[in-house]
Structures are given as structure tokens and as C-alpha cells.
Design a protein around this motif. Structure first.
Motif, PDB file in Angstrom:
ATOM      1  N   ALA A 161      33.015 -51.315 -32.380  1.00  0.00           N
ATOM      2  CA  ALA A 161      32.107 -50.557 -33.235  1.00  0.00           C
ATOM      3  C   ALA A 161      31.142 -49.693 -32.438  1.00  0.00           C
ATOM      4  CB  ALA A 161      31.320 -51.516 -34.130  1.00  0.00           C
ATOM      5  N   SER A 162      30.839 -50.121 -31.225  1.00  0.00           N
ATOM      6  CA  SER A 162      29.893 -49.351 -30.434  1.00  0.00           C
ATOM      7  C   SER A 162      30.520 -48.159 -29.756  1.00  0.00           C
ATOM      8  CB  SER A 162      29.265 -50.254 -29.364  1.00  0.00           C
ATOM      9  OG  SER A 162      30.265 -50.718 -28.484  1.00  0.00           O
ATOM     10  N   LEU A 163      31.844 -48.043 -29.848  1.00  0.00           N
ATOM     11  CA  LEU A 163      32.557 -46.959 -29.195  1.00  0.00           C
ATOM     12  C   LEU A 163      32.976 -45.923 -30.219  1.00  0.00           C
ATOM     13  CD1 LEU A 163      34.642 -49.076 -26.690  1.00  0.00           C
ATOM     14  CD2 LEU A 163      32.553 -47.795 -26.261  1.00  0.00           C
ATOM     15  N   PRO A 164      33.400 -44.742 -29.763  1.00  0.00           N
ATOM     16  CA  PRO A 164      33.581 -43.618 -30.682  1.00  0.00           C
ATOM     17  C   PRO A 164      34.849 -43.677 -31.515  1.00  0.00           C
ATOM     18  CG  PRO A 164      34.139 -42.976 -28.472  1.00  0.00           C
ATOM     19  CD  PRO A 164      33.606 -44.362 -28.379  1.00  0.00           C
ATOM     20  N   HIS A 165      35.037 -42.621 -32.272  1.00  0.00           N
ATOM     21  CA  HIS A 165      36.163 -42.498 -33.184  1.00  0.00           C
ATOM     22  C   HIS A 165      37.481 -42.707 -32.428  1.00  0.00           C
ATOM     23  CE1 HIS A 165      38.909 -40.666 -36.077  1.00  0.00           C
ATOM     24  NE2 HIS A 165      37.954 -40.864 -36.974  1.00  0.00           N
ATOM     25  N   PRO A 166      38.456 -43.395 -33.049  1.00  0.00           N
ATOM     26  CA  PRO A 166      39.713 -43.682 -32.349  1.00  0.00           C
ATOM     27  C   PRO A 166      40.501 -42.461 -31.932  1.00  0.00           C
ATOM     28  CG  PRO A 166      39.865 -44.230 -34.695  1.00  0.00           C
ATOM     29  CD  PRO A 166      38.426 -43.993 -34.391  1.00  0.00           C
ATOM     30  N   SER A 167      40.142 -41.282 -32.433  1.00  0.00           N
ATOM     31  CA  SER A 167      40.867 -40.077 -32.031  1.00  0.00           C
ATOM     32  C   SER A 167      40.526 -39.653 -30.610  1.00  0.00           C
ATOM     33  CB  SER A 167      40.534 -38.927 -32.986  1.00  0.00           C
ATOM     34  OG  SER A 167      39.177 -38.574 -32.885  1.00  0.00           O
ATOM     35  N   ILE A 218      29.505 -23.797 -37.228  1.00  0.00           N
ATOM     36  CA  ILE A 218      30.226 -25.019 -36.848  1.00  0.00           C
ATOM     37  C   ILE A 218      31.011 -24.779 -35.564  1.00  0.00           C
ATOM     38  CG2 ILE A 218      32.036 -26.629 -37.541  1.00  0.00           C
ATOM     39  CD1 ILE A 218      31.235 -26.091 -40.452  1.00  0.00           C
ATOM     40  N   ALA A 219      31.639 -23.621 -35.461  1.00  0.00           N
ATOM     41  CA  ALA A 219      32.476 -23.319 -34.294  1.00  0.00           C
ATOM     42  C   ALA A 219      31.658 -23.286 -33.007  1.00  0.00           C
ATOM     43  CB  ALA A 219      33.197 -21.985 -34.502  1.00  0.00           C
ATOM     44  N   TYR A 220      30.556 -22.541 -33.003  1.00  0.00           N
ATOM     45  CA  TYR A 220      29.809 -22.453 -31.742  1.00  0.00           C
ATOM     46  C   TYR A 220      29.045 -23.738 -31.443  1.00  0.00           C
ATOM     47  CZ  TYR A 220      25.524 -20.848 -34.316  1.00  0.00           C
ATOM     48  OH  TYR A 220      24.435 -20.730 -35.141  1.00  0.00           O
ATOM     49  N   ASP A 221      28.645 -24.478 -32.482  1.00  0.00           N
ATOM     50  CA  ASP A 221      27.977 -25.754 -32.209  1.00  0.00           C
ATOM     51  C   ASP A 221      28.972 -26.808 -31.739  1.00  0.00           C
ATOM     52  OD1 ASP A 221      25.436 -27.069 -32.143  1.00  0.00           O
ATOM     53  OD2 ASP A 221      26.111 -28.316 -33.809  1.00  0.00           O
ATOM     54  N   LEU A 222      30.224 -26.666 -32.117  1.00  0.00           N
ATOM     55  CA  LEU A 222      31.268 -27.551 -31.588  1.00  0.00           C
ATOM     56  C   LEU A 222      31.451 -27.317 -30.092  1.00  0.00           C
ATOM     57  CD1 LEU A 222      33.572 -29.551 -31.737  1.00  0.00           C
ATOM     58  CD2 LEU A 222      34.985 -27.792 -32.837  1.00  0.00           C
ATOM     59  N   ILE A 223      31.413 -26.060 -29.675  1.00  0.00           N
ATOM     60  CA  ILE A 223      31.465 -25.761 -28.245  1.00  0.00           C
ATOM     61  C   ILE A 223      30.258 -26.380 -27.550  1.00  0.00           C
ATOM     62  CG2 ILE A 223      31.353 -23.913 -26.528  1.00  0.00           C
ATOM     63  CD1 ILE A 223      32.895 -22.138 -28.469  1.00  0.00           C
ATOM     64  N   TYR A 224      29.089 -26.225 -28.147  1.00  0.00           N
ATOM     65  CA  TYR A 224      27.864 -26.792 -27.585  1.00  0.00           C
ATOM     66  C   TYR A 224      27.975 -28.307 -27.432  1.00  0.00           C
ATOM     67  CZ  TYR A 224      22.851 -27.835 -27.169  1.00  0.00           C
ATOM     68  OH  TYR A 224      21.625 -28.283 -26.737  1.00  0.00           O
ATOM     69  N   HIS A 227      30.453 -30.153 -26.836  1.00  0.00           N
ATOM     70  CA  HIS A 227      31.317 -30.608 -25.747  1.00  0.00           C
ATOM     71  C   HIS A 227      30.548 -30.794 -24.437  1.00  0.00           C
ATOM     72  CE1 HIS A 227      35.560 -30.981 -26.895  1.00  0.00           C
ATOM     73  NE2 HIS A 227      35.264 -30.146 -27.875  1.00  0.00           N
ATOM     74  N   GLN A 228      29.364 -30.207 -24.324  1.00  0.00           N
ATOM     75  CA  GLN A 228      28.555 -30.425 -23.127  1.00  0.00           C
ATOM     76  C   GLN A 228      28.180 -31.891 -22.959  1.00  0.00           C
ATOM     77  OE1 GLN A 228      25.534 -26.955 -22.351  1.00  0.00           O
ATOM     78  NE2 GLN A 228      25.544 -27.410 -24.533  1.00  0.00           N
ATOM     79  N   ASP A 229      27.962 -32.572 -24.077  1.00  0.00           N
ATOM     80  CA  ASP A 229      27.406 -33.919 -24.043  1.00  0.00           C
ATOM     81  C   ASP A 229      28.385 -34.994 -24.503  1.00  0.00           C
ATOM     82  OD1 ASP A 229      24.943 -32.795 -23.290  1.00  0.00           O
ATOM     83  OD2 ASP A 229      24.383 -32.470 -25.376  1.00  0.00           O
ATOM     84  N   LYS A 230      29.663 -34.666 -24.583  1.00  0.00           N
ATOM     85  CA  LYS A 230      30.589 -35.601 -25.220  1.00  0.00           C
ATOM     86  C   LYS A 230      30.675 -36.936 -24.498  1.00  0.00           C
ATOM     87  CE  LYS A 230      34.546 -33.228 -23.080  1.00  0.00           C
ATOM     88  NZ  LYS A 230      35.739 -32.419 -23.362  1.00  0.00           N
ATOM     89  N   LEU A 231      30.668 -36.945 -23.173  1.00  0.00           N
ATOM     90  CA  LEU A 231      30.746 -38.218 -22.464  1.00  0.00           C
ATOM     91  C   LEU A 231      29.475 -39.028 -22.644  1.00  0.00           C
ATOM     92  CD1 LEU A 231      32.551 -37.280 -19.124  1.00  0.00           C
ATOM     93  CD2 LEU A 231      33.501 -38.367 -21.151  1.00  0.00           C
ATOM     94  N   PHE A 249      37.332 -34.421 -32.674  1.00  0.00           N
ATOM     95  CA  PHE A 249      38.494 -33.594 -32.351  1.00  0.00           C
ATOM     96  C   PHE A 249      38.531 -33.300 -30.854  1.00  0.00           C
ATOM     97  CE2 PHE A 249      37.205 -32.458 -36.716  1.00  0.00           C
ATOM     98  CZ  PHE A 249      38.367 -32.794 -37.405  1.00  0.00           C
ATOM     99  N   PRO A 250      38.630 -34.314 -30.012  1.00  0.00           N
ATOM    100  CA  PRO A 250      38.570 -34.083 -28.569  1.00  0.00           C
ATOM    101  C   PRO A 250      39.747 -33.292 -28.025  1.00  0.00           C
ATOM    102  CG  PRO A 250      39.242 -36.326 -29.017  1.00  0.00           C
ATOM    103  CD  PRO A 250      38.856 -35.729 -30.328  1.00  0.00           C
ATOM    104  N   ASP A 251      40.923 -33.476 -28.627  1.00  0.00           N
ATOM    105  CA  ASP A 251      42.128 -32.800 -28.146  1.00  0.00           C
ATOM    106  C   ASP A 251      42.530 -31.618 -29.007  1.00  0.00           C
ATOM    107  OD1 ASP A 251      42.618 -34.609 -25.963  1.00  0.00           O
ATOM    108  OD2 ASP A 251      43.256 -36.083 -27.452  1.00  0.00           O
ATOM    109  N   ASN A 252      41.789 -31.398 -30.107  1.00  0.00           N
ATOM    110  CA  ASN A 252      42.168 -30.340 -31.045  1.00  0.00           C
ATOM    111  C   ASN A 252      41.032 -29.362 -31.311  1.00  0.00           C
ATOM    112  OD1 ASN A 252      43.485 -33.174 -32.309  1.00  0.00           O
ATOM    113  ND2 ASN A 252      44.930 -31.539 -31.880  1.00  0.00           N
ATOM    114  N   SER A 253      39.999 -29.393 -30.475  1.00  0.00           N
ATOM    115  CA  SER A 253      38.839 -28.542 -30.730  1.00  0.00           C
ATOM    116  C   SER A 253      39.192 -27.063 -30.729  1.00  0.00           C
ATOM    117  CB  SER A 253      37.754 -28.817 -29.686  1.00  0.00           C
ATOM    118  OG  SER A 253      37.177 -30.083 -29.869  1.00  0.00           O
ATOM    119  N   ARG A 254      40.090 -26.657 -29.857  1.00  0.00           N
ATOM    120  CA  ARG A 254      40.456 -25.232 -29.787  1.00  0.00           C
ATOM    121  C   ARG A 254      41.107 -24.784 -31.096  1.00  0.00           C
ATOM    122  NH1 ARG A 254      40.202 -23.049 -24.933  1.00  0.00           N
ATOM    123  NH2 ARG A 254      40.703 -25.050 -23.967  1.00  0.00           N
TER     124      ARG A 254
END
Length: 413
Positions: free
Chosen positions: A78-84, A295-301, A303-307, A321-326
Motif C-alpha cells: 500500500a505504501s508503494l505506487p500504482h502497479p503500472s 495536463i500535458a505540460y504538467d505531466l512533463i513537469y 516526471h522530474q519528481d517521479k522517483l 503512466f510511466p511507460d505511456n506518458s508520450r
């Protein structure tokens, strides 16, 4: 209005401080690399596979297996992110996201000494980072200029309201940042990129920030009262979105949707300020397109902090959407351009609008989408900023060209 833990330098530091909070900095000790993480602390044996996948720590048992379990984070944690979340987060293909953004010299560093007490509050408004103000400002200018074109209004009208909304965007973006930092103070303190923010760093207390927020909102109200009553009510109604946005990242993977709704509210407000009432037939498509763009440009933003967000428990579409953001960004930008085209059709705009606002903007967004490196923080920041410095300006330039042609030069629409 508006618009993450620091990466640990070594895997051992991460193991001691994150997965075993009982360790203190004063009790750091050298760990024999021959020992496995299970031998060090049996309580985290069940998470050892996930730990190695996050930290790239080799394991004798895992090295002999090609199972994908080492590169996935399961939903039961539960403490970890979405299974995708998979390879793009855990094993970046290109340059690792650990590279930090440079710390350019801020204009606040050049303040005279007598203004030094004001520096934390100015930093709280992000006045030294104008990109957020621009992103909030552009939708207002689109609507003001478009309404002035359709209604054939003299040049003094768009100049006055664009100037007024520019001041309002500066004030309300600062207020949004204050609200955001009040919400996120504890999270920001754990993130290398944000730990120097005034509240997180302890330079401004929560009470001081609340008092300062009152001053910001009062200044914003003073700007808002220069508009008609319809616009005052419409503008005040957006405050609920401003307050809601920082909370959404705690409960949903789609906080960018609220962000897009908040930053494009000026589409409604700009038209009503000029015309006295909003033309929903025209402004609704532009607003929906603006939401998609936001939504598009904030999604790019994001990704700076995803880890860091994985470790802090913050949610975002970058984790959903880690593998499908593009692909997601492509769909969103296509929606944005389509809505711009529909707006031009509904208002009878001519070729200049379609060439500049639609065509040139589409070309820039295509470049942005194809070239952004989601594993490079500096590139994510660069592409994010290009939306404020290029995209928003191109959309406005096409509308302004139509205004010059049909109002100042008197050519019929």
C-alpha cells in the motif's frame, strides 16, 4: 493561482533511513557488502525484491531469475505506487533521473540588505520563477483578444484588460504557491528540489504563511473588483480549485486534471471581463483544450519528481503512466489543437489564426513530445518551460494577428 524525497547518495543510506526508520544519522555504520539486506534487518525480507529493484542492489537469488517481479511494484504494497509503474521508473533506459537541476542564481540573491526580511515571502510567491505566472496568464490573453476581435473593440480595451489580468496572474499565482507550500510543507522538506522552499526550510511559519496569504488574496480581490459583478463572481468561484489542487495529489493519480482546470479558468474570466458575460459556446471548447494542454505540460513537469514521489507517497500521472506518458501527451496535445481549431471555426477566424495559433503551435508541441527525455530532470524542466515561453505566446499571436487584420485594419471577418 498556481501552478519527492531527495535521492539518496548510496543504497545503504536509503536502506537505513527509509526502510528502517529506527536508524539515526548518529548511528550510521559500515555494512559488510557480503551481507544481504535480509540479514541486516529480517523485518523487511518480504520487501527485499522490491528494494533491490528500486536501488539496483544485486542479489544472488534474483540474478538467477528473469522473472519480472523484480521490476514491478505490486499493488498489495500500500505504501508503494500504482502497479503500472515499471521499467521506466525502476530501470531508466537512458540518463538516470538522479541528475539534479542546476541552481541558477536567483534575482532574489541580489536584493539589498534592507529588503532581506522580505526575501522568504518573495520566494514563497516564486516571483523569481515567472513560468507559472505566464502559464496562468496566457489563457486570459487568448480570451480577451478573441472577444475584442469578435466584438470589434478598440485597442484600448484589450490593452487595459491584458495589463490588469497580468497583474492578477502574478498575484494569484503567488497565492496559489503559498497555499501549495502550506499543504506540502512536510513533503517538500523531504525532497531535495523543494526542501529549500521557505516553509519547508523553516524560514516562514505556517501562521506567517497564512497571514501572508491573506494579504495576497486581498490584493487579488482588489484587482478582481475592477471587473463587472459577473466576472467577480466567476473569478471568486475559481478559488475552490486553487485550494483543492494540492490535496488531490494525495488521493488520486490524476491531480493534473485539477491543475488544468485551475490554470485555464481565465478563458471564461477574460471574455466576461470584456463582454460583460461569458459566451460559453466559444469559451467552452477553448477551456477544454486548455485543460488538455495543462495536463500535458504538467505531466512533463511531474516526471522530474517521479522517483521521489514513489518514496514520498505522492501521486501523479507520471506514476500512473510511466511507460505511456508520450502517448498520453500526444493525445492531450492533439485534443488541444483540435479545440483551438473548433474555437476558430465558431468565431469565424481566418488563415492567420490557423497558420499561427494552430499550425505553429502544433509543430512546437510535436517537437516537444518527440524529444522530451522523461528520465532527465533538466530536459523535463526545459520542455515544461517551453509551454510558457513559446506555446502560449504562439496561440495568442495568431489571435492578435486576426485582431489587427479585422479590427485595426478594418477587414471583415
Amino acid at each position: 493561482m498556481i501552478p519527492s524525497l531527495s535521492r539518496c547518495s548510496t543504497s545503504r543510506t536509503f536502506q537505513k533511513t527509509f526502510f528502517n526508520p529506527s536508524f539515526r544519522r548518529s548511528t550510521y555504520f559500515n555494512i559488510n557488502p557480503r551481507f544481504s539486506i535480509e540479514q541486516i534487518n529480517p523485518r523487511i525480507r518480504k520487501l527485499s525484491t522490491t528494494t533491490r529493484s528500486l536501488l539496483n542492489v544485486p542479489s544472488t537469488s534474483a540474478s538467477n531469475s528473469k522473472s519480472s517481479s523484480a521490476t514491478k511494484i505490486t499493488e498489495k504494497d500500500a505504501s508503494l505506487p500504482h502497479p503500472s509503474i515499471s521499467s521506466e521508473i525502476l530501470h531508466p533506459q537512458s540518463s538516470p533521473i538522479s541528475n539534479e537541476l542546476p541552481a541558477p542564481k536567483s534575482i532574489l540573491d541580489n536584493l539589498p540588505k534592507w529588503l532581506s526580511p522580505a526575501k522568504p515571502y518573495l520566494a514563497l510567491t516564486r516571483i523569481d520563477k515567472p513560468i507559472g505566472t505566464l502559464l496562468l496568464f496566457w489563457p486570459c490573453t487568448w480570451s480577451i483578444t478573441l472577444a475584442s476581435t469578435v466584438l470589434q473593440l478598440p485597442l484600448s480595451v484589450p490593452i487595459f484588460y491584458i495589463s490588469l489580468f497580468g497583474l492578477g496572474a502574478l498575484i494569484m499565482r503567488g497565492a496559489g504557491c503559498t497555499i501549495n507550500d502550506m499543504w506540502d510543507a512536510k513533503m517538500d522538506a523531504k525532497v531535495d528540489r523543494t526542501k529549500s522552499r521557505p516553509i519547508a526550510a523553516g524560514d516562514v511559519s505556517q501562521f506567517q504563511a497564512l497571514s501572508f496569504l491573506g494579504l495576497q488574496l486581498s490584493a487579488g480581490l482588489a484587482v478582481l473588483t475592477q471587473l463587472n459583478m459577473y466576472s467577480i463572481v466567476l473569478g471568486a468561484s475559481s478559488l475552490s480549485l486553487v485550494v483543492l489542487y494540492p490535496f488531490m495529489k494525495r488521493i488520486t493519480y490524476y491531480p493534473q486534471v485539477i491543475f488544468g482546470m485551475t490554470f485555464n479558468w481565465g478563458v471564461f474570466l477574460g471574455w466576461s471581463a470584456v463582454a460583460g458575460i461569458t459566451n460559453w459556446t466559444v469559451t467552452a471548447p477553448m477551456y477544454l483544450g486548455g485543460i488538455a494542454w495543462g495536463i500535458a505540460y504538467d505531466l512533463i513537469y511531474a516526471h522530474q519528481d517521479k522517483l521521489d514521489d514513489v518514496k514520498a507517497g505522492v501521486k501523479s500521472m507520471a506514476l500512473r503512466f510511466p511507460d505511456n506518458s508520450r502517448t498520453v501527451i500526444s493525445v492531450l496535445n492533439t485534443t488541444f489543437i483540435s479545440m483551438l481549431g473548433l474555437t476558430g471555426y465558431l468565431t469565424g477566424l481566418g488563415p492567420l489564426y490557423y497558420i499561427i495559433s494552430c499550425g505553429a503551435t502544433a509543430s512546437h508541441l510535436l517537437w516537444q513530445t518527440l524529444t522530451v527525455n522523461f528520465d532527465d530532470r533538466q530536459d523535463c524542466w526545459k520542455k515544461f518551460c517551453s509551454n510558457g515561453y513559446v506555446t502560449g505566446g504562439l496561440v495568442w499571436l495568431g489571435i492578435a494577428a486576426e485582431y489587427v487584420q479585422h479590427v485595426l485594419l478594418g477587414l471583415p471577418l
